[in-house]
Design a protein around this motif. Structure first.
Motif, PDB file in Angstrom:
ATOM      1  N   PHE A   1       0.838  -1.198   0.000  1.00  0.00           N
ATOM      2  CA  PHE A   1       0.000   0.000   0.000  1.00  0.00           C
ATOM      3  C   PHE A   1       0.876   1.252   0.000  1.00  0.00           C
ATOM      4  CE2 PHE A   1      -2.311   3.338   2.261  1.00  0.00           C
ATOM      5  CZ  PHE A   1      -3.485   3.372   1.536  1.00  0.00           C
ATOM      6  N   LEU A   2       1.930   1.208   0.824  1.00  0.00           N
ATOM      7  CA  LEU A   2       2.799   2.382   0.890  1.00  0.00           C
ATOM      8  C   LEU A   2       3.486   2.631  -0.451  1.00  0.00           C
ATOM      9  CD1 LEU A   2       4.289   1.848   4.449  1.00  0.00           C
ATOM     10  CD2 LEU A   2       2.551   3.509   3.720  1.00  0.00           C
ATOM     11  N   GLN A   3       3.882   1.541  -1.099  1.00  0.00           N
ATOM     12  CA  GLN A   3       4.484   1.678  -2.428  1.00  0.00           C
ATOM     13  C   GLN A   3       3.501   2.318  -3.411  1.00  0.00           C
ATOM     14  OE1 GLN A   3       7.478   0.355  -3.746  1.00  0.00           O
ATOM     15  NE2 GLN A   3       8.286  -0.536  -1.858  1.00  0.00           N
ATOM     16  N   VAL A   4       2.257   1.815  -3.360  1.00  0.00           N
ATOM     17  CA  VAL A   4       1.254   2.341  -4.277  1.00  0.00           C
ATOM     18  C   VAL A   4       0.988   3.802  -3.971  1.00  0.00           C
ATOM     19  CG1 VAL A   4      -1.154   2.152  -4.992  1.00  0.00           C
ATOM     20  CG2 VAL A   4       0.199   0.094  -4.668  1.00  0.00           C
TER      21      VAL A   4
ATOM     22  N   LYS B   1      -3.042  -7.392 -10.600  1.00  0.00           N
ATOM     23  CA  LYS B   1      -2.929  -5.951 -10.813  1.00  0.00           C
ATOM     24  C   LYS B   1      -2.938  -5.270  -9.456  1.00  0.00           C
ATOM     25  CE  LYS B   1      -5.188  -2.152 -13.258  1.00  0.00           C
ATOM     26  NZ  LYS B   1      -4.239  -1.947 -14.347  1.00  0.00           N
ATOM     27  N   ILE B   2      -1.877  -4.576  -9.161  1.00  0.00           N
ATOM     28  CA  ILE B   2      -1.789  -3.870  -7.887  1.00  0.00           C
ATOM     29  C   ILE B   2      -1.875  -2.389  -8.180  1.00  0.00           C
ATOM     30  CG2 ILE B   2      -0.402  -3.471  -5.822  1.00  0.00           C
ATOM     31  CD1 ILE B   2      -1.403  -6.319  -6.179  1.00  0.00           C
ATOM     32  N   ASP B   3      -3.009  -1.818  -7.834  1.00  0.00           N
ATOM     33  CA  ASP B   3      -3.132  -0.374  -7.995  1.00  0.00           C
ATOM     34  C   ASP B   3      -3.831   0.171  -6.754  1.00  0.00           C
ATOM     35  OD1 ASP B   3      -5.686  -1.224  -8.303  1.00  0.00           O
ATOM     36  OD2 ASP B   3      -6.005  -0.370 -10.292  1.00  0.00           O
ATOM     37  N   GLN B   4      -4.287   1.415  -6.839  1.00  0.00           N
ATOM     38  CA  GLN B   4      -4.870   2.056  -5.669  1.00  0.00           C
ATOM     39  C   GLN B   4      -6.066   1.266  -5.145  1.00  0.00           C
ATOM     40  OE1 GLN B   4      -3.886   3.507  -8.417  1.00  0.00           O
ATOM     41  NE2 GLN B   4      -2.398   5.058  -7.768  1.00  0.00           N
ATOM     42  N   LEU B   5      -6.950   0.878  -6.054  1.00  0.00           N
ATOM     43  CA  LEU B   5      -8.182   0.223  -5.614  1.00  0.00           C
ATOM     44  C   LEU B   5      -7.882  -1.134  -4.978  1.00  0.00           C
ATOM     45  CD1 LEU B   5     -11.246   0.456  -5.601  1.00  0.00           C
ATOM     46  CD2 LEU B   5     -11.291  -0.626  -7.842  1.00  0.00           C
TER      47      LEU B   5
ATOM     48  N   MET C   1     -16.360  -4.907  -7.938  1.00  0.00           N
ATOM     49  CA  MET C   1     -16.448  -5.190  -9.361  1.00  0.00           C
ATOM     50  C   MET C   1     -16.909  -3.969 -10.162  1.00  0.00           C
ATOM     51  SD  MET C   1     -19.401  -7.191 -11.192  1.00  0.00           S
ATOM     52  CE  MET C   1     -19.168  -8.931 -11.309  1.00  0.00           C
ATOM     53  N   ILE C   2     -17.936  -3.299  -9.649  1.00  0.00           N
ATOM     54  CA  ILE C   2     -18.463  -2.158 -10.394  1.00  0.00           C
ATOM     55  C   ILE C   2     -17.503  -0.973 -10.304  1.00  0.00           C
ATOM     56  CG2 ILE C   2     -20.367  -0.491 -10.499  1.00  0.00           C
ATOM     57  CD1 ILE C   2     -22.243  -2.763  -9.861  1.00  0.00           C
ATOM     58  N   ALA C   3     -16.899  -0.798  -9.120  1.00  0.00           N
ATOM     59  CA  ALA C   3     -15.929   0.289  -8.995  1.00  0.00           C
ATOM     60  C   ALA C   3     -14.759   0.047  -9.944  1.00  0.00           C
ATOM     61  CB  ALA C   3     -15.429   0.393  -7.556  1.00  0.00           C
TER      62      ALA C   3
ATOM     63  N   GLY D   1     -10.471   9.998  -1.761  1.00  0.00           N
ATOM     64  CA  GLY D   1     -10.833  10.315  -3.136  1.00  0.00           C
ATOM     65  C   GLY D   1      -9.604  10.651  -3.961  1.00  0.00           C
ATOM     66  N   GLU D   2      -8.687  11.389  -3.329  1.00  0.00           N
ATOM     67  CA  GLU D   2      -7.462  11.759  -4.004  1.00  0.00           C
ATOM     68  C   GLU D   2      -6.636  10.519  -4.333  1.00  0.00           C
ATOM     69  OE1 GLU D   2      -4.008  14.323  -2.276  1.00  0.00           O
ATOM     70  OE2 GLU D   2      -5.944  15.293  -1.915  1.00  0.00           O
ATOM     71  N   PHE D   3      -6.561   9.631  -3.335  1.00  0.00           N
ATOM     72  CA  PHE D   3      -5.773   8.414  -3.505  1.00  0.00           C
ATOM     73  C   PHE D   3      -6.327   7.551  -4.639  1.00  0.00           C
ATOM     74  CE2 PHE D   3      -5.231   3.891  -2.208  1.00  0.00           C
ATOM     75  CZ  PHE D   3      -3.860   3.800  -2.389  1.00  0.00           C
ATOM     76  N   LEU D   4      -7.656   7.450  -4.682  1.00  0.00           N
ATOM     77  CA  LEU D   4      -8.268   6.561  -5.670  1.00  0.00           C
ATOM     78  C   LEU D   4      -8.400   7.200  -7.052  1.00  0.00           C
ATOM     79  CD1 LEU D   4     -11.123   4.921  -3.546  1.00  0.00           C
ATOM     80  CD2 LEU D   4      -9.057   3.809  -4.383  1.00  0.00           C
ATOM     81  N   SER D   5      -8.163   8.498  -7.140  1.00  0.00           N
ATOM     82  CA  SER D   5      -8.460   9.198  -8.392  1.00  0.00           C
ATOM     83  C   SER D   5      -7.779   8.607  -9.633  1.00  0.00           C
ATOM     84  CB  SER D   5      -8.148  10.687  -8.264  1.00  0.00           C
ATOM     85  OG  SER D   5      -6.792  10.860  -7.932  1.00  0.00           O
TER      86      SER D   5
END
Lengths: 630, 490
Positions: A53-56, A82-86, A268-270, A490-494
């Protein structure tokens, strides 16, 4: 030092190893070893997840490709993460809350036989593994593997006490209802393959590929995915399995049927938000179904007397809120609510487990009352949970629910009105539960009263941690009106989530809406206090009875779908198959035998003779041909 | 050389078995021979996969234009591998079952293996027909001599039904031979036929009926539940695990590429039958109390999906069928092994008389649950990959009804979960009763055979490419031969 993103495979692998060790060694290992392995692997995954998480958070995302899972013609489905914010956010929730619930379970399940204790922990580890696959997968097929995997674990854990036929039936129901949704999910995957030839997120969600899809394609795919979500995330019409799923051990209800698995549909929808934002029709349907489910489940929760059933319907209702947010295009708000809900609903389920534990297995709140004196920690933490779900500032539920209500208001004030009404019902039934259980006089047996005690530390510590998270968890998403740049989430997930159709609400309106909802919620709580502080058992009648019986939806499904199918199967089995299909076959046979009476002597009915004749004839033909044509 | 060995080992071992007096010895002999076969079959897909090892041709009946032409293409390799693996599993899994006249029983079992191997490798139509019958005849005897109470009536129907199919196929084969320029039964000559559409149309049904009965496909299936129920379970395993693949292979090798126009134009009809059969058989399976009958109907449903996917005529569907032929064989044999154990230990196959076995025999329960879940295609088990590819193939079929086929076949997924979970619940969960009270868990040989099956389930489930790579080439070839788009362009 290695980069955390290069060892992400360990996050699901460790629970899988835990599953294998505990599953295979359940007869040979002691309970303490099983506990340490079961919880330890999840803790290790949690630690790696934090690192990841910290890396992301530092801006690194990663797609790890391991091998080709399926490769046929042009279709290539890699086994990839896939490792991303979400996904990294979900990793934290799953492993974090998961770890707490593992710890809690070591104490809650301690009276089980060692063998079954090991089985329990192996299932729990398997669940964590599947859930991690679900969120880490880099394409829809890996998601689907996890998706059905969590369904399997849910099935296994609901039916954990397999001697009870009722529980097994509940487990079957959960699996089958989920499969209905899964079919829709699968067809959506095939549709994507047909149109785009790929199911990998990073390839599907590109402008070029999205442009290739017609409006119909997008509507069909998003609707099918949503049907899949209604199964897993217990929305109308496929929600009825979730309340029955409470047959499983309480920590399971907390982990699977509240905090994590049931939020898979939201994930899934997000995850597909770019696709959904192109499908206005689907968005409307998602919003309406979500809102209808939220309201419908809330009305049922008003009259339930089983402590876990109230929480179950509350979960259905809260999930409805999340879908409402998704349907309004406020994907971040939905994910935010997934997180805060994971905290406070896991907290309340574990709290209810503590209550059930103290009551010696009793789940009917009509037989409780006044428990606050003996179960202080449980009471206080449960109270925290109730305040959080009711949405009183500054508890976590306030922020996430406020974001949802605001998005509903932006879409349509009528939606907002119904959502607000549902939120009031939520506050009412939660505090009804709290007051009936913890205040007033004790209404159970003397034996139970004597037995009442606070739960041991492995159970109370997770409660306290979750309570703290329920209080402060909302601060990651403080609305702009309070603090500029407060919406850290919100900023993190943008980078992965583009919210759609949000905003357009002035600051003053926002303040008014918040004040309104908070004020009304407080009134509802006070109302509940006066109504239930000294609860006396009463029989329900009229609408109350209908609500107590959950609007008779199960009965309706039985009458309209299950029974007719069952009867039709019976008709096919006992009449059609024998009389029609086989009847024609036998009839043809009889007609032939009738017309060939002259061969009666040959028809001895001895198969051996026939075969002999057949083989003989074949040989004869061969021999004759052989000599004649030479 | 290898295809000849695959036929000869079981053939000779089977003939030799007739002369072994001791029951124990013949049992070990059969197991030994089947292990030898599996080694050869494994070699054929691993180290010895060059052409010179995989094909063999010599004179057989030159007067008729028929030669002893055998070859292992990818599909043949896979099905021979399945046949090779299946027999030791069957012998091992049913090691504790006693048979009267054991020497004849095992001899016939091995002869059926020889026949099956022949069917899967024959590249000459007459040879194919010869092995087709050779595989069936031992099974008739096995069913009629060692079967249940109603075995005579059931075998009779089974025999008449399949024999009818065989005769129709023989007529078709003879007709096609008469149409070849050099009056040959060789498969390549059949492929080169290029018959007019109208002729293809009626010849199609001669073959299709034979294969449809063998698979079986609704509504030609009524011999099957009875035959599965009445046969000794070891024979049922052969019938359902391997023999049904004769019909599927027949479609893929002897029907679609030979009669491509008819296969295309009748595709909607056959797919409709297959898909209707999925729902029909699943609904009936829900109402079964006898485990054998339940598995039998479930098998009809699964075969229906495979048949439909074949007629989808695309890469995904064909590869899905290939891998699923293997998976279905492995999984259903696993189910039968446990059914046999249950029947032998408790004297009943009725689910209503069982219950609570998970408490008494947890290892058996675990194996059964894994195999049953593989049977309903849970992800990371072998059947998921097959069903995934077949459904994907079905949706992409060149039919205007492809979406409907997919949806209705998909309903089968849901119904499959219903009957499978109910079966697990009724046999293994709930309270014990006097029948299951004294249950024993699995013996070593049973654990071994089921362990191998479960290992295969997960191995293929996680790394399906191992199988898909074997059949990739032949699937492509079949599709190219079946492709008739060049006719439309003219």
């Amino acid at each position: 030092m290695q980069n955390a993103l290069q060892i992400v495979y360990l996050i699901p692998l460790l629970p899988l190893i835990g599953f294998l060790i505990n599953g295979l060694g359940r007869k040979h290992l002691s309970k303490s070893v099983i506990s340490v392995i079961g919880s330890g692997v999840v803790l290790a995954s949690f630690a790696i997840s934090i690192w990841v998480f910290l890396q992301v958070k530092g801006g690194n995302t990663h797609e790890a490709h391991y091998f080709d899972f399926i490769s046929v013609g042009d279709l290539k489905i890699p086994f990839a993460f896939k490792i991303d914010q979400l996904s990294s956010l979900f990793l934290l929730i799953i492993t974090g809350v998961g770890f707490l619930i593992h710890v809690y379970s070591t104490s809650y399940m301690h009276e089980e036989k060692t063998e079954h204790f090991g089985r329990y922990f192996s299932y729990l580890n398997l669940f964590i593994f599947s859930m991690l696959l679900l969120v880490m997968g880099a394409n829809f097929v890996i998601m689907f593997i996890g998706w059905e995997g969590v369904g399997l674990c849910s099935y296994l854990l609901i039916g954990y006490w397999f001697k009870k036929t009722e529980y097994n039936k509940a487990a079957n129901k959960a699996f089958i209802m989920n499969r209905i949704g899964d079919l829709a999910f699968l067809i959506a995957i095939f549709w994507l393959i047909q149109k785009l030839g790929t199911v990998t997120y990073s390839e599907v969600f590109t402008a070029a590929n999205l442009a290739k899809l017609s409006t119909t394609d997008i509507s069909v795919i998003t609707l099918l995915l949503f049907v899949g979500a209604t199964g897993k995330s217990a929305q109308i019409p496929l929600y009825t399995w979730l309340p029955d799923a409470m047959a499983g051990p309480t920590p399971v209800s907390a982990l699977i049927h509240a905090a994590t698995m049931v939020t898979a549909g939201i994930y899934m929808i997000a995850r597909s938000n770019l696709l959904y934002s192109l499908a206005p029709l689907t968005m409307d349907i998602v919003a309406y179904v979500g809102l209808a489910t939220a309201l419908f489940a809330a009305t049922i929760a008003l009259k339930q007397n089983d402590i876990k059933k109230v929480l179950a319907y509350s979960t259905v209702s809260q999930l409805g809120f999340m879908f409402l947010a998704l349907g309004c295009g406020a994907y971040t708000a939905a994910v935010f609510h997934v997180m805060t809900h994971a905290f406070f609903k896991a907290l309340m389920f574990l709290g209810s487990g503590s209550v059930i534990h103290a009551m010696g297995g009793e789940q009917d709140i009509r037989n409780m009352g006044g428990l606050s004196k003996k179960l202080k920690i449980t009471f206080i933490t449960f109270l925290v949970g109730c305040i959080a779900i009711a949405g009183i500032p500054p508890f976590s539920g306030f922020f996430s629910k406020d974001a949802i209500l605001l998005s509903a208001f932006a879409k349509n004030p009528v939606l907002y009105g119904i959502a607000l009404f549902t939120a009031l019902l939520t506050a009412f039934y939660m505090f009804r539960l709290l007051f009936i259980t913890f205040t007033g006089k004790f209404r159970g047996t003397h034996e139970q009263e004597h037995h009442l005690h606070e739960s041991p530390a492995p159970m109370t510590i997770p409660l306290i941690i979750l309570a703290v998270l329920s209080i402060i968890g909302g601060f990651v998403g403080i609305p702009e009106v309070f603090m500029h740049g407060g919406d850290k989430l919100g900023e993190f997930l943008s980078p992965v989530i583009t919210n759609h159709g949000e905003g357009h609400v002035s600051h003053s309106t926002e303040y008014i809406l918040m004040g309104l909802s908070t004020g009304l919620v407080l009134i509802m709580i006070i109302f509940a206090w006066f109504k239930f502080k000294n609860y006396q058992r009463t029989e329900e009648s009229g609408l109350g009875k209908v609500l107590e019986n959950k609007w008779y939806v199960d009965e309706l499904y039985d009458k309209v779908i299950v029974n007719p199918l069952h009867k039709f199967g019976g008709f096919l089995n006992s009449i059609f198959e024998n009389k029609v299909v086989d009847g024609i076959v036998n009839g043809v046979g009889r007609a032939v035998s009738y017309s060939s009476r002259q061969f009666r002597l040959l028809q001895s009915g001895q198969v051996g003779n026939y075969i002999l004749l057949m083989v003989g004839s074949i040989v004869l033909i061969f021999v004759l041909q052989f000599f004649l044509k030479r | 050389m290898i295809p000849v060995l695959l036929i000869l080992i079981p053939l000779l071992a089977g003939l030799a078995s007739f002369f072994i007096k001791n029951d124990k010895t013949v049992r070990s002999w059969a197991l030994f021979s089947s292990l030898l076969t599996v080694v050869v079959a494994v070699l054929a897909v691993t180290v010895l996969k060059e052409n010179k090892y995989l094909a063999h041709q010599c004179e057989w009946i030159p007067a008729l234009g028929s030669s002893f032409s055998v070859k292992l293409d990818g599909m043949g390799q896979l099905l021979c591998l399945l046949t090779g693996i299946a027999y030791p599993l069957i012998f091992l899994g049913t090691w504790n079952s006693q048979y009267k006249n054991a020497k004849n029983f095992f001899a016939l079992m091995l002869l059926s293996q020889a026949g099956l191997m022949g069917v899967f490798v024959a590249m000459d139509a007459l040879l194919f027909y010869f092995f087709w019958e050779l595989a069936l005849i031992p099974v008739y005897f096995l069913c009629s001599q060692w079967g249940g109470e109603k075995r005579i009536r059931v075998t009779f129907k089974f025999f008449i039904y399949t024999f009818l199919g065989s005769v129709l196929m023989l007529i078709g084969i003879l007709y096609l031979q008469s149409q070849t320029p050099n009056k040959s039964f060789g498969i390549q000559d059949f492929y080169n036929l290029d018959l007019p559409g109208k002729t293809q149309s009626w010849v199609f049904w001669l073959f299709f009926l034979a294969f449809a009965i063998k698979m079986p496909i609704f509504p030609f299936h009524t011999w099957q539940p009875d035959a599965y129920e009445q046969s000794p379970t070891a024979t049922t395993m052969v019938l359902s695990g391997i023999m049904v693949k004769m019909g599927l292979l027949g479609l893929l090798r002897w029907l679609l590429p030979v009669l491509p126009i008819a296969s295309y134009s009748w595709g909607d009809v056959t797919m409709s039958l297959a898909v209707a059969g999925i729902i029909y058989a699943s609904l009936i399976a829900i109402r079964q109390d006898d485990i054998k009958r339940l598995v039998a109907y479930s098998s009809i449903a699964h075969i229906g999906l495979m048949c439909a996917a074949i007629f989808a005529e695309n890469k995904s569907g064909t590869q899905g069928v290939m891998i699923q032929m293997f998976n279905h064989g492995i999984n259903i044999i696993g189910l039968w092994i446990i059914v046999e154990i249950i029947e032998k230990r408790f004297g009943t196959r009725k689910m209503s008389e069982l219950g609570g076995l998970a408490q008494k025999a947890p290892v058996m329960a675990i194996f059964f649950v894994i195999i049953a879940l593989a049977n309903i295609a849970l992800p990371l088990t072998n059947a998921f990959v097959g069903e995934f590819l077949m459904f994907n193939g079905l949706l992409n079929a060149k039919s205007q009804y492809s979406l409907w086929f997919t949806v209705f076949a998909g309903v089968g997924i849901i119904l499959g979960a219903v009957y499978t979970l109910n079966m697990i619940r009724k046999i293994f969960y709930g309270a014990t009763n006097q029948v299951t009270e004294a249950a024993q868990d699995l013996k070593l040989n049973e654990k071994l055979s089921l362990g191998i099956i479960v290992a295969l389930i997960f191995w293929i489930g996680v790394y399906p490419q191992a199988i898909l790579n074997i059949t990739d080439g032949i699937s492509q070839t079949i599709l190219e031969q079946t492709d008739i788009s060049h006719l439309f362009k003219k």
